[in-house]
Write an enzyme that holds these catalytic residues in place. Structure first.
Site, PDB file in Angstrom:
ATOM      1  N   TYR A  21       0.815  -1.222   0.000  1.00  0.00           N
ATOM      2  CA  TYR A  21       0.000   0.000   0.000  1.00  0.00           C
ATOM      3  C   TYR A  21       0.843   1.263   0.000  1.00  0.00           C
ATOM      4  O   TYR A  21       0.380   2.318  -0.357  1.00  0.00           O
ATOM      5  CB  TYR A  21      -0.940  -0.015   1.206  1.00  0.00           C
ATOM      6  CG  TYR A  21      -1.885  -1.184   1.132  1.00  0.00           C
ATOM      7  CD1 TYR A  21      -2.948  -1.164   0.233  1.00  0.00           C
ATOM      8  CD2 TYR A  21      -1.682  -2.326   1.895  1.00  0.00           C
ATOM      9  CE1 TYR A  21      -3.800  -2.233   0.120  1.00  0.00           C
ATOM     10  CE2 TYR A  21      -2.529  -3.408   1.796  1.00  0.00           C
ATOM     11  CZ  TYR A  21      -3.591  -3.358   0.901  1.00  0.00           C
ATOM     12  OH  TYR A  21      -4.417  -4.422   0.788  1.00  0.00           O
ATOM     13  N   CYS A  22       2.080   1.157   0.465  1.00  0.00           N
ATOM     14  CA  CYS A  22       2.913   2.348   0.548  1.00  0.00           C
ATOM     15  C   CYS A  22       4.327   1.960   0.199  1.00  0.00           C
ATOM     16  O   CYS A  22       4.810   0.997   0.760  1.00  0.00           O
ATOM     17  CB  CYS A  22       2.848   2.907   1.964  1.00  0.00           C
ATOM     18  SG  CYS A  22       3.764   4.423   2.174  1.00  0.00           S
ATOM     19  N   PRO A  23       5.029   2.591  -0.698  1.00  0.00           N
ATOM     20  CA  PRO A  23       4.668   3.835  -1.371  1.00  0.00           C
ATOM     21  C   PRO A  23       3.619   3.705  -2.480  1.00  0.00           C
ATOM     22  O   PRO A  23       3.045   4.702  -2.895  1.00  0.00           O
ATOM     23  CB  PRO A  23       5.989   4.310  -1.965  1.00  0.00           C
ATOM     24  CG  PRO A  23       6.966   3.213  -1.842  1.00  0.00           C
ATOM     25  CD  PRO A  23       6.394   2.150  -0.979  1.00  0.00           C
TER      26      PRO A  23
ATOM     27  N   ILE B 294       7.785  -1.555  -0.198  1.00  0.00           N
ATOM     28  CA  ILE B 294       7.020  -1.264   1.023  1.00  0.00           C
ATOM     29  C   ILE B 294       7.713  -0.125   1.769  1.00  0.00           C
ATOM     30  O   ILE B 294       8.836   0.237   1.426  1.00  0.00           O
ATOM     31  CB  ILE B 294       6.892  -2.505   1.945  1.00  0.00           C
ATOM     32  CG1 ILE B 294       8.272  -3.024   2.357  1.00  0.00           C
ATOM     33  CG2 ILE B 294       6.097  -3.601   1.269  1.00  0.00           C
ATOM     34  CD1 ILE B 294       8.207  -4.159   3.362  1.00  0.00           C
ATOM     35  N   SER B 295       7.033   0.425   2.786  1.00  0.00           N
ATOM     36  CA  SER B 295       7.559   1.595   3.491  1.00  0.00           C
ATOM     37  C   SER B 295       8.927   1.313   4.087  1.00  0.00           C
ATOM     38  O   SER B 295       9.114   0.299   4.758  1.00  0.00           O
ATOM     39  CB  SER B 295       6.628   1.968   4.641  1.00  0.00           C
ATOM     40  OG  SER B 295       5.326   2.143   4.182  1.00  0.00           O
TER      41      SER B 295
END
Ligand SMILES: Cc1cc2nc3c(=O)[nH]c(=O)nc-3n(C[C@H](O)[C@H](O)[C@H](O)COP(=O)(O)OP(=O)(O)OC[C@H]3O[C@@H](n4cnc5c(N)ncnc54)[C@H](O)[C@@H]3O)c2cc1C
Lengths: 86, 379
Positions: A21-23, B294-295
């Protein structure tokens, strides 16, 4: 490109952004287009329906080449080519 | 013959893994059947999230550092020499002092760093708060600022994806407190067509930024900065004038990763579930060092570490590596100087920020103080 032609492509790099979902898929694509050398083909696998619209829009804005999309079950394979330095 | 686990990088991920493994493998360590080494290029362990507070004078450098030696389990060996080469075919790590360490299992935990040099003019014309000296320089600029245009830009990839949001809300409050908010024209830019990579956060920003007087410019990827004209231009063809440019520069991984041919720009291709380096059976990758989409966050490194430790212990004891990382990430998000929210998500569950509250803000401030328990493997 047709779906058949897209299936023949050997991408320089594949980014599987499903379930991340992120980034997020477009950010991953921007990063790759910037860091790969001119001539590279980037395959982005996205689980986000919006990517099939966002990605070509951005490529068009920055004058890089959008090769096409192959829809899958709950995901989209999107192909881009880096045609000039950025 | 004893087995040797070598961990390169003594940041969040490297230190947690060393300490948890030392606890779990106590009997083997005591019998001399296992050796755990941490290779670090510096004696201090720095709490990077504290930089956001240092920018506003709310934290001092000394509060944000501890000796890595003091954080490590006494049975872990610390080598204070940078790794200069990793030879994955020979299972060797070469240190700058000439020592060559043989490993059975290697953990790559070398992190990421801002690389402003990737954007022409950014180093000269921009400011950032992602490193100590740059953060202090920006702090001085902000304290002396009497009004004008501030532009915030975001490069890719970067660690702590929520920091651009947080600093924008915090600056709004801070300028109000200083009585000059009406003289500050603040523009938040973002690389994609919405205000954040996380859609719920982008929606939250769209709802709240107007109330905070934060202007926005989306689809803005820094191309170049002109320090003389004080302008920043995007790949998309937009030029913005600034008095202070606050950038989150694009990041790179460690030089040793690039020099050893382990990954482009210092990021290592990694399996998203096993966290092993692609194509390798005895190299794990943790935290910012992975190329996973991912982050890049301390919490990511933390949750990944738990999985890597279980797999290393299980592999050493019975040759199995059954544990899988589920993509879990947790981030606090400051929404001003007095309130915060948080998000939690994994590969299957999207994030959903809760209503900001003072309680969550205080929770974050408390965590800033007790962070040291995390690398120690206690919290
Ligand atoms: C301003 C800011 C705010 C942040 N806020 C948050 C937050 O609120 N929440 C959150 O979860 N995360 C936050 N982060 C991100 C977080 O700090 C990082 O994602 C985290 O530190 C990554 O852990 P790591 O172990 O991968 O790398 P690091 O902790 O960076 O550790 C890497 C270590 O490897 C060492 N190293 C590098 N090269 C070598 C070498 N050749 N030889 C030996 N050692 C080497 C480095 O010196 C460093 O000590 C923030 C970061 C910043 C900058």
């Amino acid at each position: 490109m047709t779906e058949e032609e897209l299936k023949q492509i050997k991408p320089t790099v594949t980014v599987d952004a499903r379930g991340t979902y992120c980034p997020g898929p477009l950010m991953e694509l921007i990063k790759e287009v910037r860091q790969q050398p001119v001539g590279s083909v980037i395959e982005l696998i996205s689980g986000d329906a919006g990517s099939a619209k966002d990605v070509p829009e951005w490529l068009n804005k920055v004058k890089q080449e959008f090769l096409g999309v192959i829809p899958g079950e709950g995901f989209w394979k999107i192909y881009a080519k880096k045609v000039k330095d950025m | 013959m004893s087995k040797r686990v070598v961990i390169v990088g003594g940041g969040v991920g490297g230190t947690i893994i060393a300490n948890l493994l030392a606890k779990k493998m106590r009997p083997e360590l005591k019998k001399g059947e296992l050796v755990i080494d941490v290779v670090s290029d510096k004696p201090e362990h720095f709490y990077q999230p504290g930089l956001l507070y240092m920018l506003f004078g709310l934290k001092h450098h000394d509060e944000l550092v501890r000796n890595e030696k003091d954080l490590l389990d006494p049975m872990v060996e610390l080598h204070l020499h940078p790794a200069v080469k990793i030879d994955k075919d020979k299972n060797e790590v070469h240190l700058k002092n000439g020592v060559v360490m043989k490993y059975d299992i290697l953990v790559l935990a070398t992190g990421s760093r801002p690389a402003p040099e990737m954007i022409p003019g950014l180093k000269e014309g921009g400011n950032w708060f992602y490193e100590v000296d740059a953060c202090l320089k920006l702090r001085h600029e902000l304290v002396n600022f009497k009004g004008g245009k501030i532009v915030l830009t975001v490069g890719l990839p970067h660690k702590c994806p929520v920091a651009p949001f947080e600093v924008s809300y915090m600056l709004d409050d801070w300028f109000k407190q200083r009585g000059i908010r009406d003289k500050v024209d603040y523009t938040y830019t973002y690389p994609i067509g919405r205000l954040h990579g996380l859609e719920p956060l982008a929606n939250f920003g769209a709802k709240t930024f107007p109330k905070h007087g934060i202007n926005t410019e989306t689809l803005f990827n820094m191309k170049e900065v002109d320090p003389n004209k004080k302008t920043v231009t995007s790949l998309e063809g937009v030029t913005l004038k600034y008095d202070i440019l606050i950038a989150v520069p694009p990041h790179k991984g460690a030089q040793v990763i690039e020099d050893s041919g382990l990954g482009q720009n210092g990021f290592v291709p990694t399996d998203k579930f096993t966290l092993k380096m692609e194509g390798s059976t005895n190299i794990y990758v943790v935290g910012d060092t992975t190329n996973l989409p991912i982050s890049k966050a301390g919490s990511t490194a933390h949750f990944e570490s738990d999985v890597i430790v279980e797999n290393i212990a299980s592999e050493l004891r019975d040759g199995l590596t059954p544990f899988r990382y589920d993509g879990k990430v947790f981030c606090f998000i400051e929404t001003g100087m007095t309130k915060a929210t948080y998000i939690m998500f994994d590969y299957n569950t999207p994030p959903n920020p809760v209503t900001p509250s003072a309680l969550i803000h205080w929770f974050k401030l408390t965590y800033n103080k007790v962070y040291w328990l995390t690398p120690m493997g206690i919290l």
